[in-house]
Design an enzyme around this catalytic site. Sequence first.
Site, PDB file in Angstrom:
ATOM      1  N   ASP A 366       0.842  -1.204   0.000  1.00 53.63           N
ATOM      2  CA  ASP A 366       0.000   0.000   0.000  1.00 53.63           C
ATOM      3  C   ASP A 366       0.878   1.255   0.000  1.00 53.63           C
ATOM      4  O   ASP A 366       2.068   1.216  -0.346  1.00 53.63           O
ATOM      5  CB  ASP A 366      -0.970  -0.070   1.195  1.00 53.63           C
ATOM      6  CG  ASP A 366      -2.295   0.632   0.926  1.00 53.63           C
ATOM      7  OD1 ASP A 366      -2.329   1.866   1.069  1.00 53.63           O
ATOM      8  OD2 ASP A 366      -3.280  -0.042   0.569  1.00 53.63           O
ATOM      9  N   ASP A 367       0.313   2.345   0.429  1.00 54.35           N
ATOM     10  CA  ASP A 367       0.933   3.667   0.413  1.00 54.35           C
ATOM     11  C   ASP A 367       2.321   3.665   1.079  1.00 54.35           C
ATOM     12  O   ASP A 367       2.495   3.055   2.130  1.00 54.35           O
ATOM     13  CB  ASP A 367      -0.025   4.605   1.181  1.00 54.35           C
ATOM     14  CG  ASP A 367       0.316   6.054   0.991  1.00 54.35           C
ATOM     15  OD1 ASP A 367       1.334   6.343   0.359  1.00 54.35           O
ATOM     16  OD2 ASP A 367      -0.464   6.894   1.483  1.00 54.35           O
ATOM     17  N   LYS A 476      -4.061  -0.762  -6.734  1.00 59.04           N
ATOM     18  CA  LYS A 476      -5.125  -0.080  -5.972  1.00 59.04           C
ATOM     19  C   LYS A 476      -4.988   1.406  -6.256  1.00 59.04           C
ATOM     20  O   LYS A 476      -3.980   2.019  -5.897  1.00 59.04           O
ATOM     21  CB  LYS A 476      -4.920  -0.371  -4.483  1.00 59.04           C
ATOM     22  CG  LYS A 476      -5.893   0.346  -3.552  1.00 59.04           C
ATOM     23  CD  LYS A 476      -5.627  -0.100  -2.112  1.00 59.04           C
ATOM     24  CE  LYS A 476      -6.422   0.650  -1.080  1.00 59.04           C
ATOM     25  NZ  LYS A 476      -6.022   0.271   0.294  1.00 59.04           N
ATOM     26  N   TRP A 477      -5.961   1.978  -6.945  1.00 55.63           N
ATOM     27  CA  TRP A 477      -5.932   3.390  -7.370  1.00 55.63           C
ATOM     28  C   TRP A 477      -6.753   4.173  -6.356  1.00 55.63           C
ATOM     29  O   TRP A 477      -7.972   4.103  -6.345  1.00 55.63           O
ATOM     30  CB  TRP A 477      -6.523   3.494  -8.772  1.00 55.63           C
ATOM     31  CG  TRP A 477      -6.553   4.838  -9.421  1.00 55.63           C
ATOM     32  CD1 TRP A 477      -6.938   6.020  -8.867  1.00 55.63           C
ATOM     33  CD2 TRP A 477      -6.216   5.144 -10.778  1.00 55.63           C
ATOM     34  NE1 TRP A 477      -6.865   7.037  -9.770  1.00 55.63           N
ATOM     35  CE2 TRP A 477      -6.423   6.530 -10.962  1.00 55.63           C
ATOM     36  CE3 TRP A 477      -5.765   4.392 -11.857  1.00 55.63           C
ATOM     37  CZ2 TRP A 477      -6.212   7.163 -12.188  1.00 55.63           C
ATOM     38  CZ3 TRP A 477      -5.555   5.024 -13.085  1.00 55.63           C
ATOM     39  CH2 TRP A 477      -5.762   6.403 -13.243  1.00 55.63           C
ATOM     40  N   ASP A 478      -6.059   4.946  -5.542  1.00 50.25           N
ATOM     41  CA  ASP A 478      -6.683   5.652  -4.423  1.00 50.25           C
ATOM     42  C   ASP A 478      -6.881   7.126  -4.779  1.00 50.25           C
ATOM     43  O   ASP A 478      -6.274   7.653  -5.720  1.00 50.25           O
ATOM     44  CB  ASP A 478      -5.747   5.505  -3.214  1.00 50.25           C
ATOM     45  CG  ASP A 478      -6.443   5.689  -1.881  1.00 50.25           C
ATOM     46  OD1 ASP A 478      -7.617   6.096  -1.863  1.00 50.25           O
ATOM     47  OD2 ASP A 478      -5.794   5.422  -0.853  1.00 50.25           O
ATOM     48  N   ASP A 548     -12.764   2.124   4.682  1.00 55.74           N
ATOM     49  CA  ASP A 548     -11.581   1.881   5.519  1.00 55.74           C
ATOM     50  C   ASP A 548     -11.978   1.166   6.798  1.00 55.74           C
ATOM     51  O   ASP A 548     -11.128   0.583   7.470  1.00 55.74           O
ATOM     52  CB  ASP A 548     -10.900   3.216   5.855  1.00 55.74           C
ATOM     53  CG  ASP A 548     -10.003   3.677   4.728  1.00 55.74           C
ATOM     54  OD1 ASP A 548      -9.720   2.870   3.822  1.00 55.74           O
ATOM     55  OD2 ASP A 548      -9.581   4.841   4.745  1.00 55.74           O
TER      56      ASP A 548
END
Length: 729
Positions: A366-367, A476-478, A548
């Site tokens: 993730d990020d 995953k396009w956030d 979330d």
Amino acid sequence: MNITFDSAKRIFRLETENTSYVMAVAGEEGYLGHAYWGPRTGEDDLTYLLRTEEYPFRPLRDNRDGVAFLSTFHKEFAGCGAGDFRESSVRLTGEDGASVSRFLYRGYRILRGKPALEGLPATFGGEEECMTLEIELKDADSDVFAVLSYSVFRDSDVIARSVKIRNGTGKRLWLDRALSLTVDMEDDGYRMLAMSGAWAREHIAGFRDIAPGKQSVSSLRGVTSSEAQPFLALAEKDADQEKGRVYGFVLVYSGNFLAQVEKNQFDSLRVSLGIHPDNFRWLLEPGDVFQAPEALCVCSASGLGGMSRSFHDVIREHLIRSPWKDRERPILINNWEATYFDFDTEKLLAIAREAKKSGIEMLVMDDGWFGRRYDDNTSLGDWTVNEEKLGTSLKELADGVNAIGLKFGIWIEPEAVSPDSDLFREHPDWAVAVPGRVPTRSRNQYVLDITRKEAADRVYGRIAEVLKSASISYVKWDMNRYLTDLYSSSLPAERMGELSHRYVLALYEMQERFVRDFPHVLLENCSSGGARFDPGMLYYSPQIWCSDDTDAVERLAIQEGTALVYPLGCMGAHVSDCPNHYTGRTVPFETRGHVALAGTFGYELDITRIPQEDRDLIPGQTAAYHRYNALVRSGDYYRVASYAENGAYDCWEVVSKDRSEALVTWVQVKARPYHKARVMRIPGLDPDAAYRVEGMEGTFAGRTLAEAGIPMPAFQEDCRSALIYIVKA
Ligand code: DGJ
């Protein structure tokens, strides 16, 4: 499905399997009236429902009482400023400043199949699968044209509608609103159902009464938002999950929207759905065409469940394009809740190794892997791998994960730029902000002005390079902030009102590019959880991160609301660690698994650190996923009981299309001391077939399960759950 036009009586009829939608051209001038929409009728002449012989619905003949007519007549498309004081479908302002229009019938065409909507996501279908009616209207006193499009599908009761406006006047015009649909109907005592929410509390469904005046849900946040869904339904007062008439509407769009019901002085309702008119002004040069997004609408005579199943079918069969739609998605483990920003290759490989032992199939980083992203204050826009932090190259990490036997995926946020980033230092004007004003920060970041081609190209290009540099199977396009300070240095002042919609169009263009360039990559959209969970995004990604909030109890209401419109197979749902990071609640690991199995299924925890007894349950959960996922993804969804309503327990069911098997999920949120088991009626099975119910002796007719029901396990503990598999004997 069928579409007919009776040219003598000028009646249009759309037929779906169970519903009819009837319009007729009324009066000498030719107003397009809405006569009927509901369960299938005979092929009778329904124009009497337009009440054109009854004052005040009588069309203008001598122009004596035009206002009475225009403000009451049920019409398919409402012009503006001429006497219809309800929400108008369109508002056009000329160079003289006047904004008056009155649209009249001109002609039609009926085609097999369905033309695409330029630049916008929309349902699709071949010539055998759907039919389209296009009706052309023209403003009574100018050369402005509106083409109303209606598509019906062979396998669904959903009708897809959209509108195209063309400026044929030879002068400039400003489009101040262009809704995708307005539907006028009688108020037969409906309640309005809509979804509200917040970050970590998305998609909470609730009814409200319809009072005279307007009630609406909307977004002006530039994205769909976690506060609302571009959806509303009208349900008869006694409608429930399986009975009663329900009208459902959802917009295939990912930006500002308005979904509204208005009740007028004659107890007529007007449902409006489309791009929110606030923050919207579109300049139409002579000859220009504006395409409004598509709206999907359905009438169900079998309650809310019927509406949901219709939406699910059409979204699955005619909106999601991804090759992953009908495939089992790899069970992923995402490191966000496991590590947040504190990770390196070693840590990720340790998670991957442990995950592999339990049947998990993909690791998602993730990020935090790029620029100098050690926290969320920096580096968005700098899409270069932070090898110093990882301790390896991305390729080495991906290869390492692959060598363990897992696929590998990464997180991106292409639409954002940090004030502390090389990109911002180089191009401060690429942030959406008004020169001379201090823009509002949110999560210490700005929105990147992707309507500027050079900005979109730069970011897309850098991300594409990263994706090509390693073996990446998932993205995953956030998108983690709303749009404020609306200004783009690429637009002239007179076009600034176009920015919000242009932003959405630019996003669609970027996503289109992504799915074209990386067709093998499984794309999951996300926006601070479910803030951009909408039909528009499903055209590009077959799944969207739902919220979330990974607490299994909270998820009951979130996933119930989401499933009102969206198929289970597209709801991102993970098992996380406890105490839950958002609520502090501890829920048994087994229950967390059962709730996540209703979605895409995956994990969001540090598998190397969770208790051994939880870890031991994972192989059973991954096996359950493989056993049930095809059914969950493709079956018919039934909401059996709602914890959001009863405050104690939750139950849902998925039945295979051929009704040969079903999976019931039971969650007892609150235990009751000294009491009997609750009996749930299990709908949707073949009434005459015999079924075996896991955990029970003998067989039961489908009608027995539907009418008498079966007892659910009564646990002497809160938050316990069970899966009950039912199969034809
Ligand atoms: C918001 C998402 O919803 C989370 O899952 C996570 O990806 C964070 N952003 C990362 O910044």
